[in-house]
Scaffold this active site. Sequence first.
Site, mmCIF file in Angstrom:
data_model
loop_
_atom_site.group_PDB
_atom_site.id
_atom_site.type_symbol
_atom_site.label_atom_id
_atom_site.label_comp_id
_atom_site.label_asym_id
_atom_site.label_seq_id
_atom_site.Cartn_x
_atom_site.Cartn_y
_atom_site.Cartn_z
ATOM 1 N N SER A 1 -7.300 4.280 9.654
ATOM 2 C CA SER A 1 -8.082 4.267 8.415
ATOM 3 C C SER A 1 -7.405 3.381 7.367
ATOM 4 C CB SER A 1 -8.215 5.719 7.920
ATOM 5 O OG SER A 1 -8.580 5.778 6.583
ATOM 6 N N LYS B 1 -8.564 -0.880 6.501
ATOM 7 C CA LYS B 1 -8.902 -1.405 5.169
ATOM 8 C C LYS B 1 -7.932 -2.513 4.768
ATOM 9 C CE LYS B 1 -8.858 2.769 3.605
ATOM 10 N NZ LYS B 1 -9.089 4.171 3.650
ATOM 11 N N ASP C 1 -14.971 3.282 7.961
ATOM 12 C CA ASP C 1 -13.954 4.216 7.470
ATOM 13 C C ASP C 1 -14.543 5.163 6.431
ATOM 14 O OD1 ASP C 1 -11.147 5.154 7.182
ATOM 15 O OD2 ASP C 1 -11.490 4.480 5.135
ATOM 16 N N ARG D 1 -14.289 13.396 8.432
ATOM 17 C CA ARG D 1 -12.988 14.030 8.705
ATOM 18 C C ARG D 1 -12.664 15.070 7.631
ATOM 19 N NH1 ARG D 1 -9.227 9.227 8.469
ATOM 20 N NH2 ARG D 1 -7.617 10.786 8.643
ATOM 21 N N HIS E 1 0.848 -1.202 0.000
ATOM 22 C CA HIS E 1 0.000 0.000 0.000
ATOM 23 C C HIS E 1 0.875 1.241 0.000
ATOM 24 C CE1 HIS E 1 -3.477 2.527 0.874
ATOM 25 N NE2 HIS E 1 -2.692 3.195 1.704
HETATM 26 N N1 URA Z 1 -5.643 7.329 3.230
HETATM 27 C C1 URA Z 1 -6.621 6.687 3.905
HETATM 28 O O1 URA Z 1 -7.093 5.639 3.484
HETATM 29 N N2 URA Z 1 -7.064 7.235 5.056
HETATM 30 C C2 URA Z 1 -6.568 8.374 5.570
HETATM 31 O O2 URA Z 1 -7.004 8.796 6.611
HETATM 32 C C3 URA Z 1 -5.563 9.036 4.849
HETATM 33 C C4 URA Z 1 -5.097 8.474 3.680
#
Ligand code: URA
Length: 442
Positions: free
Chosen positions: A183, A187, A161, A168, A82
């Site tokens: 976050s 995932k 999320d 947010r 990622h």
């Molecule tokens: N990428 C994400 O998936 N979440 C965040 O909070 C910031 C970047």
Amino acid sequence: MNVVDIISKKRDGGVLSAEEIDFFVKGYTDGTIADYQASALLMAVCINGMTEEETSSLTLCIRDSGDTVDLSGIEGIKVDKHSTGGVGDKTTLVVAPIVAACGVRVAKMSGRGLGHTGGTLDKLESIKGFSTVMERERFVKTVNTTGLSVIGQSGNLAPADKKLYALRDVTGTINSIPLIASSIMGKKLASGADRIVLDVKTGNGAFMSNLSDASALAEAMVNIGKAAGKPTVALITDMESPLGRAVGNSLEVAEAIETLKGRGEERFLTLCLSLAAEMLCAAKKGSTEECLSMARDAVESGRALTAFRVMVIAQGGDPCQVDDTSLLPKACIVHPFVAEKSGYITEQRALSYGKAACELGAGRKRKEDGVDHSAGVYINKKLGEWVEKGDVIAQLHTSDADLLSRAEAYIAEGTKISEEKPILPPVIICKVNEQGVSSWTN
Ligand code: URA
């Protein structure tokens, strides 16, 4: 339990229990906790932070808020990669085929771009016919037979999320390390891999503009991985200037394919080989040195290119566009940005180039927008190179001439030329794993 008590506790610097965090995440996801209450708690977290235990609890609640992907039907150790997002970041298109070519199956779920950062799905969809939608069973079967598949995330992956991130975004609470870490890792953990390799970007084009924040984010995510039993390592990498030469979907696909053909830009290739080596190490294929040489060999032998081509065919894409990248979508307008004086390029701001590509149609300003696959910026002269007055520094690709002036203004703002040769930052700055931070030799 009462949400007002939870908000007050965090406001006063208290430490929330796993039960309190679970109550909040479940309540917010099912709508029993209101946006204004969630906003207050998020702001309290932004101001007072979270302990490692709180951050891990929040991550697990995010993971468990929706579907979790079962990759147990795929043979071998599954390693996910990622990137925290950058400009010209097409590493997945190169790294995943390298790893697959070295015998480690890659089942990758990727996202779309937003704002100045691109997304892997948009890039892959530049290839005619390429589909990023696949039933879970077919996905597992495809990975087992071809070694590699890249698809979109399931709609119900980590719904907490989705809600929290949207809130947010409009409440000034994006920039909190525990919130970003939970976050991203919520995932990733829901996506089913056994091990995780993170590319944490730092610089003006990244979420974390300075190294100390990037290191803190990397450490937080490595700790979450450890607590969840999913060993995680992170490379902290440079995002002061765009990665490679192409910024924009089909331009980046072409660059990725050229890299797989052994004609990649040096810094970009270095990063891809290093990330691939980390993934191979995580899959227990050998030492870092051995994995690096395996990765290099996969490119030099053409096996990584073959793995990419096989993936394209398996997902309905046109392999002719892999064989001949000039067949990929092309913009009807290509406008040169020229050097106004001679000298070295001493600044090439990733953020400005990313915004320029977005203006030209390559990115989305809002989630609902579409993208122009052919739009973007191609960089002819990179940071540190010498240019003569009148040389083409970059080419602006678009389908709409009206978009050129704003994009050109961004490129002008982000490009500086001077007499003194600049010292380039290393592409990989350091590595973070469960043992801590270690330096890196590029
Ligand atoms: N990428 C994400 O998936 N979440 C965040 O909070 C910031 C970047």
